[in-house]
Design an enzyme around this catalytic site. Structure first.
Site, PDB file in Angstrom:
ATOM      1  N   THR A 133       0.821  -1.214   0.000  1.00 18.02           N
ATOM      2  CA  THR A 133       0.000   0.000   0.000  1.00 18.02           C
ATOM      3  C   THR A 133       0.854   1.263   0.000  1.00 18.02           C
ATOM      4  O   THR A 133       1.983   1.259   0.500  1.00 18.02           O
ATOM      5  CB  THR A 133      -0.896  -0.009   1.262  1.00 18.02           C
ATOM      6  OG1 THR A 133      -1.511   1.259   1.399  1.00 18.02           O
ATOM      7  CG2 THR A 133      -0.105  -0.275   2.535  1.00 18.02           C
ATOM      8  N   ASP A 134       0.276   2.356  -0.480  1.00 15.36           N
ATOM      9  CA  ASP A 134       0.987   3.643  -0.422  1.00 15.36           C
ATOM     10  C   ASP A 134       1.053   4.188   1.011  1.00 15.36           C
ATOM     11  O   ASP A 134       1.818   5.120   1.292  1.00 15.36           O
ATOM     12  CB  ASP A 134       0.330   4.681  -1.357  1.00 15.36           C
ATOM     13  CG  ASP A 134      -1.125   4.977  -1.032  1.00 15.36           C
ATOM     14  OD1 ASP A 134      -1.686   4.351  -0.109  1.00 15.36           O
ATOM     15  OD2 ASP A 134      -1.709   5.858  -1.704  1.00 15.36           O
ATOM     16  N   GLU A 135       0.248   3.598   1.924  1.00 21.16           N
ATOM     17  CA  GLU A 135       0.217   4.139   3.293  1.00 21.16           C
ATOM     18  C   GLU A 135       1.551   3.966   4.019  1.00 21.16           C
ATOM     19  O   GLU A 135       1.793   4.630   5.021  1.00 21.16           O
ATOM     20  CB  GLU A 135      -0.901   3.480   4.103  1.00 21.16           C
ATOM     21  CG  GLU A 135      -2.255   3.738   3.502  1.00 21.16           C
ATOM     22  CD  GLU A 135      -3.420   3.584   4.463  1.00 21.16           C
ATOM     23  OE1 GLU A 135      -3.192   3.433   5.666  1.00 21.16           O
ATOM     24  OE2 GLU A 135      -4.561   3.639   3.980  1.00 21.16           O
ATOM     25  N   TYR A 158      -2.030  -0.384  10.956  1.00 24.84           N
ATOM     26  CA  TYR A 158      -2.141  -1.058   9.646  1.00 24.84           C
ATOM     27  C   TYR A 158      -0.923  -0.760   8.784  1.00 24.84           C
ATOM     28  O   TYR A 158      -0.268  -1.679   8.273  1.00 24.84           O
ATOM     29  CB  TYR A 158      -3.425  -0.611   8.924  1.00 24.84           C
ATOM     30  CG  TYR A 158      -3.416  -0.963   7.442  1.00 24.84           C
ATOM     31  CD1 TYR A 158      -3.525  -2.277   7.001  1.00 24.84           C
ATOM     32  CD2 TYR A 158      -3.290   0.042   6.465  1.00 24.84           C
ATOM     33  CE1 TYR A 158      -3.495  -2.602   5.644  1.00 24.84           C
ATOM     34  CE2 TYR A 158      -3.264  -0.267   5.112  1.00 24.84           C
ATOM     35  CZ  TYR A 158      -3.372  -1.601   4.706  1.00 24.84           C
ATOM     36  OH  TYR A 158      -3.340  -1.908   3.360  1.00 24.84           O
ATOM     37  N   LYS A 162       2.079  -3.247   7.329  1.00 19.51           N
ATOM     38  CA  LYS A 162       2.393  -3.424   5.897  1.00 19.51           C
ATOM     39  C   LYS A 162       3.851  -3.027   5.639  1.00 19.51           C
ATOM     40  O   LYS A 162       4.549  -3.680   4.852  1.00 19.51           O
ATOM     41  CB  LYS A 162       1.443  -2.596   5.025  1.00 19.51           C
ATOM     42  CG  LYS A 162       0.006  -3.059   5.010  1.00 19.51           C
ATOM     43  CD  LYS A 162      -0.228  -4.459   4.444  1.00 19.51           C
ATOM     44  CE  LYS A 162       0.026  -4.573   2.974  1.00 19.51           C
ATOM     45  NZ  LYS A 162      -0.364  -5.900   2.436  1.00 19.51           N
TER      46      LYS A 162
HETATM   47  P1  NAD Z   1      -9.708  -7.295   2.010  1.00 16.61           P
HETATM   48  O1  NAD Z   1      -9.743  -7.045   3.475  1.00 16.61           O
HETATM   49  O2  NAD Z   1     -10.910  -7.006   1.183  1.00 16.61           O
HETATM   50  O3  NAD Z   1      -9.334  -8.829   1.735  1.00 16.61           O
HETATM   51  C1  NAD Z   1      -8.328  -9.499   2.448  1.00 16.61           C
HETATM   52  C2  NAD Z   1      -8.507 -10.998   2.201  1.00 16.61           C
HETATM   53  O4  NAD Z   1      -7.468 -11.686   2.919  1.00 16.61           O
HETATM   54  C3  NAD Z   1      -9.842 -11.555   2.716  1.00 16.61           C
HETATM   55  O5  NAD Z   1     -10.422 -12.406   1.750  1.00 16.61           O
HETATM   56  C4  NAD Z   1      -9.456 -12.327   3.973  1.00 16.61           C
HETATM   57  O6  NAD Z   1     -10.314 -13.415   4.241  1.00 16.61           O
HETATM   58  C5  NAD Z   1      -8.041 -12.790   3.618  1.00 16.61           C
HETATM   59  N1  NAD Z   1      -7.230 -13.032   4.825  1.00 16.61           N
HETATM   60  C6  NAD Z   1      -7.101 -12.205   5.894  1.00 16.61           C
HETATM   61  N2  NAD Z   1      -6.299 -12.773   6.819  1.00 16.61           N
HETATM   62  C7  NAD Z   1      -5.900 -13.974   6.307  1.00 16.61           C
HETATM   63  C8  NAD Z   1      -5.076 -15.010   6.789  1.00 16.61           C
HETATM   64  N3  NAD Z   1      -4.513 -14.920   7.998  1.00 16.61           N
HETATM   65  N4  NAD Z   1      -4.857 -16.090   6.003  1.00 16.61           N
HETATM   66  C9  NAD Z   1      -5.449 -16.188   4.787  1.00 16.61           C
HETATM   67  N5  NAD Z   1      -6.280 -15.240   4.294  1.00 16.61           N
HETATM   68  C10 NAD Z   1      -6.501 -14.146   5.039  1.00 16.61           C
HETATM   69  O7  NAD Z   1      -8.429  -6.517   1.482  1.00 16.61           O
HETATM   70  P2  NAD Z   1      -8.182  -5.757   0.092  1.00 16.61           P
HETATM   71  O8  NAD Z   1      -8.674  -4.378   0.216  1.00 16.61           O
HETATM   72  O9  NAD Z   1      -8.639  -6.610  -1.000  1.00 16.61           O
HETATM   73  O10 NAD Z   1      -6.591  -5.690   0.105  1.00 16.61           O
HETATM   74  C11 NAD Z   1      -5.805  -6.757  -0.435  1.00 16.61           C
HETATM   75  C12 NAD Z   1      -4.349  -6.415  -0.305  1.00 16.61           C
HETATM   76  O11 NAD Z   1      -4.072  -5.214  -1.029  1.00 16.61           O
HETATM   77  C13 NAD Z   1      -3.886  -6.146   1.127  1.00 16.61           C
HETATM   78  O12 NAD Z   1      -2.599  -6.693   1.283  1.00 16.61           O
HETATM   79  C14 NAD Z   1      -3.867  -4.634   1.238  1.00 16.61           C
HETATM   80  O13 NAD Z   1      -2.912  -4.213   2.172  1.00 16.61           O
HETATM   81  C15 NAD Z   1      -3.475  -4.243  -0.171  1.00 16.61           C
HETATM   82  N6  NAD Z   1      -3.939  -2.927  -0.634  1.00 16.61           N
HETATM   83  C16 NAD Z   1      -5.262  -2.577  -0.512  1.00 16.61           C
HETATM   84  C17 NAD Z   1      -5.690  -1.354  -1.038  1.00 16.61           C
HETATM   85  C18 NAD Z   1      -7.136  -0.935  -0.971  1.00 16.61           C
HETATM   86  O14 NAD Z   1      -7.457   0.192  -1.358  1.00 16.61           O
HETATM   87  N7  NAD Z   1      -8.060  -1.771  -0.544  1.00 16.61           N
HETATM   88  C19 NAD Z   1      -4.767  -0.479  -1.630  1.00 16.61           C
HETATM   89  C20 NAD Z   1      -3.413  -0.869  -1.695  1.00 16.61           C
HETATM   90  C21 NAD Z   1      -3.020  -2.111  -1.207  1.00 16.61           C
HETATM   91  O1  DAU Z   2      -4.131   3.969   0.423  1.00 21.13           O
HETATM   92  C1  DAU Z   2      -4.369   2.600   0.330  1.00 21.13           C
HETATM   93  C2  DAU Z   2      -5.215   2.138   1.494  1.00 21.13           C
HETATM   94  O2  DAU Z   2      -6.530   2.624   1.263  1.00 21.13           O
HETATM   95  C3  DAU Z   2      -5.222   0.626   1.671  1.00 21.13           C
HETATM   96  O3  DAU Z   2      -3.925   0.191   1.975  1.00 21.13           O
HETATM   97  C4  DAU Z   2      -6.191   0.212   2.782  1.00 21.13           C
HETATM   98  O4  DAU Z   2      -6.251  -1.196   2.870  1.00 21.13           O
HETATM   99  C5  DAU Z   2      -7.560   0.752   2.431  1.00 21.13           C
HETATM  100  O5  DAU Z   2      -8.481   0.437   3.466  1.00 21.13           O
HETATM  101  C6  DAU Z   2      -7.505   2.269   2.225  1.00 21.13           C
HETATM  102  O6  DAU Z   2      -7.230   2.953   3.479  1.00 21.13           O
HETATM  103  P1  DAU Z   2      -7.972   4.329   3.870  1.00 21.13           P
HETATM  104  O7  DAU Z   2      -7.893   4.491   5.327  1.00 21.13           O
HETATM  105  O8  DAU Z   2      -7.507   5.445   3.016  1.00 21.13           O
HETATM  106  O9  DAU Z   2      -9.482   3.958   3.390  1.00 21.13           O
HETATM  107  P2  DAU Z   2     -10.918   4.205   4.059  1.00 21.13           P
HETATM  108  O10 DAU Z   2     -11.932   3.863   3.029  1.00 21.13           O
HETATM  109  O11 DAU Z   2     -11.027   3.595   5.406  1.00 21.13           O
HETATM  110  O12 DAU Z   2     -10.930   5.798   4.245  1.00 21.13           O
HETATM  111  C7  DAU Z   2     -10.778   6.670   3.141  1.00 21.13           C
HETATM  112  C8  DAU Z   2     -10.804   8.095   3.686  1.00 21.13           C
HETATM  113  O13 DAU Z   2     -12.136   8.391   4.152  1.00 21.13           O
HETATM  114  C9  DAU Z   2      -9.898   8.322   4.864  1.00 21.13           C
HETATM  115  O14 DAU Z   2      -9.378   9.655   4.804  1.00 21.13           O
HETATM  116  C10 DAU Z   2     -10.820   8.191   6.084  1.00 21.13           C
HETATM  117  C11 DAU Z   2     -12.129   8.719   5.554  1.00 21.13           C
HETATM  118  N1  DAU Z   2     -13.369   8.129   6.131  1.00 21.13           N
HETATM  119  C12 DAU Z   2     -13.453   6.764   6.166  1.00 21.13           C
HETATM  120  C13 DAU Z   2     -14.584   6.165   6.663  1.00 21.13           C
HETATM  121  C14 DAU Z   2     -14.683   4.656   6.731  1.00 21.13           C
HETATM  122  C15 DAU Z   2     -14.403   8.940   6.555  1.00 21.13           C
HETATM  123  O15 DAU Z   2     -14.314  10.185   6.492  1.00 21.13           O
HETATM  124  N2  DAU Z   2     -15.533   8.332   7.051  1.00 21.13           N
HETATM  125  C16 DAU Z   2     -15.664   6.977   7.128  1.00 21.13           C
HETATM  126  O16 DAU Z   2     -16.712   6.488   7.616  1.00 21.13           O
END
Ligand code: NAD
Ligand code: DAU
Length: 352
Positions: A133-135, A158, A162
């Site tokens: 992730t970019d975080e 989180y 990562k």
């Molecule tokens: P998600 O939470 O939707 O899915 C995670 C999946 O991993 C789920 O299906 C869960 O059951 C499985 N999982 C969790 N713990 C596990 C374990 N111990 N063993 C096996 N499986 C397990 O997550 P996502 O948003 O799809 O993110 C996927 C990946 O991409 C993550 O590594 C996250 O850090 C990264 N990522 C997410 C975003 C985003 O915007 N969502 C952006 C950048 C990177």
């Molecule tokens: O940048 C990549 C990341 O983006 C991934 O690595 C994470 O897995 C993914 O969950 C996401 O993280 P964020 O914290 O940016 O996403 P989230 O949707 O939780 O929040 C997006 C923005 O909105 C953040 O600034 C917090 C804000 N927010 C979020 C929620 C859930 C609100 O203002 N209200 C809300 O109820």
């Protein structure tokens, strides 16, 4: 059928993983795709219903925290590729319960690295792709973009988990010559996004006439990417990325949360036939997320210039497709928000 290679995708039942699994199963019939997922609250096999009977697809329920299980799995399948997405992914949950994030994101990743190292022992043609992730880069000021050389500065449990996993992946490359590649992506949006995250949470709350919680002043900025474009970038990096390298992935599409939510409200009014402005009335500013990162924005020029990847659609197109998907999948929303979700939601917002 003799497959050219067997690729393990972890976390394939989750949001991004389900799009990666579908892309690989359909685009590469010559690969056997094994989806390993323990099905936490975020994992949902409904996300893969359309491809579950494909001959080159296998689902295995299992936990990356379990080293004995991983050892047997690697002995049985002889993977040549690993695309590792399994993780605890929600920042707010990491603030409530950091240990879950350490156990899956850090220790689970190291367990997988150990399993690959033991199985491969210098074997040619293997690749461990770590999806991050970019975080990990921390928070930007008003100007600038994250590049691959931005110093790590994780600020939530989180992102710290990562960042730690990224460091272990690079350490295994450096120390043991494990053939790795990494990517760090910005915020994804699209179908199958769990409604604890901003965009699907707002859609779900509008549908139920509930308040739309905006943390702090709402001027926090995120760089949004269509999830299928993340999957296509993962495909390109898995096949063409240089060993040991990291690639940033982003949509060059930065939005302040409040602007994004207002736009979402307007499109929802239009699509559900409500008078314009109805959904915006539900916007409620709530207590901020502790340690909330102010701004993320990605410079994805390395990926564009070296591997030729660019996003395939505009945000306008992707955003409307996302809203349409949620409006046509009420059962999906109902299923994933039943049970424990209500307790999570109420606890989360009672505190704000
Ligand atoms: P998600 O939470 O939707 O899915 C995670 C999946 O991993 C789920 O299906 C869960 O059951 C499985 N999982 C969790 N713990 C596990 C374990 N111990 N063993 C096996 N499986 C397990 O997550 P996502 O948003 O799809 O993110 C996927 C990946 O991409 C993550 O590594 C996250 O850090 C990264 N990522 C997410 C975003 C985003 O915007 N969502 C952006 C950048 C990177
Ligand atoms: O940048 C990549 C990341 O983006 C991934 O690595 C994470 O897995 C993914 O969950 C996401 O993280 P964020 O914290 O940016 O996403 P989230 O949707 O939780 O929040 C997006 C923005 O909105 C953040 O600034 C917090 C804000 N927010 C979020 C929620 C859930 C609100 O203002 N209200 C809300 O109820």
């Amino acid at each position: 059928m003799r497959y050219k290679k067997t690729v393990l995708i972890t976390g394939g039942a989750g949001f991004i993983g389900s799009h990666v699994v579908r892309l690989f199963v359909q685009k590469y019939p010559q690969y056997r795709i094994v989806n390993l997922d323990t099905l936490t609250y975020a994992g949902n096999l409904e996300n893969l219903r359309d491809i579950e009977k494909a001959p080159n697809y296998t689902f295995i329920k299992g936990n990356i925290r379990d080293t004995a299980f991983l050892k047997d799995l690697f002995e049985s399948y002889r993977f040549q590729g690993i695309i590792h997405l399994a993780a605890e992914s929600h920042v707010d949950r990491s603030i409530e319960n950091p240990m879950e994030f350490i156990e899956t994101n850090v220790i689970g990743t190291v367990n997988l690295l150990n399993a690959a190292r033991l199985a491969w022992r210098g074997q040619e043609g293997c690749r461990f792709y770590h999806v991050s992730t970019d975080e990990v880069y921390g928070s930007l000021g008003d100007e600038g973009l994250f590049t691959e050389t931005t110093a790590y500065d994780p600020r939530s449990p989180y992102s710290a988990s990562k960042a730690a996993s990224d460091h272990f992946v690079r350490a295994y490359h450096h120390t043991y010559h494990l053939p790795v590649v990494l990517s760090n992506c910005s915020n994804n949006y699209g179908p199958n996004h769990f409604p604890e995250k901003l965009i699907p949470l707002i859609i779900n709350n509008i549908l139920h006439g509930k308040p739309l919680p905006i943390y702090g002043d709402g001027k926090y900025a995120r760089d949004w990417l269509w999830v299928k474009d993340h999957a296509s970038a993962i495909d390109v990096i898995f096949h063409k990325g240089k060993e040991g390298e990291t690639y940033n992935i982003g949509g060059n599409n930065e939005w302040k949360n409040i602007d994004l939510v207002e736009k979402l409200c307007d499109i929802m009014d239009e699509k559900t036939g409500k008078p314009q402005g109805s959904s915006q009335k539900l916007i409620t500013f709530v207590k901020d997320r502790p340690g909330h990162d102010r701004r993320y924005a990605i410079d994805a020029s390395k990926l564009r210039d070296e591997l030729g990847w660019t996003p395939s659609i505009t945000f306008e197109e992707g955003f409307r497709m996302t809203i349409d998907w949620y409006l046509t999948h009420p059962d999906w929303i109902k299923n994933v928000t039943s049970g424990a979700y209500q307790q999570y939601y109420e606890k989360q917002y009672d505190n704000r």
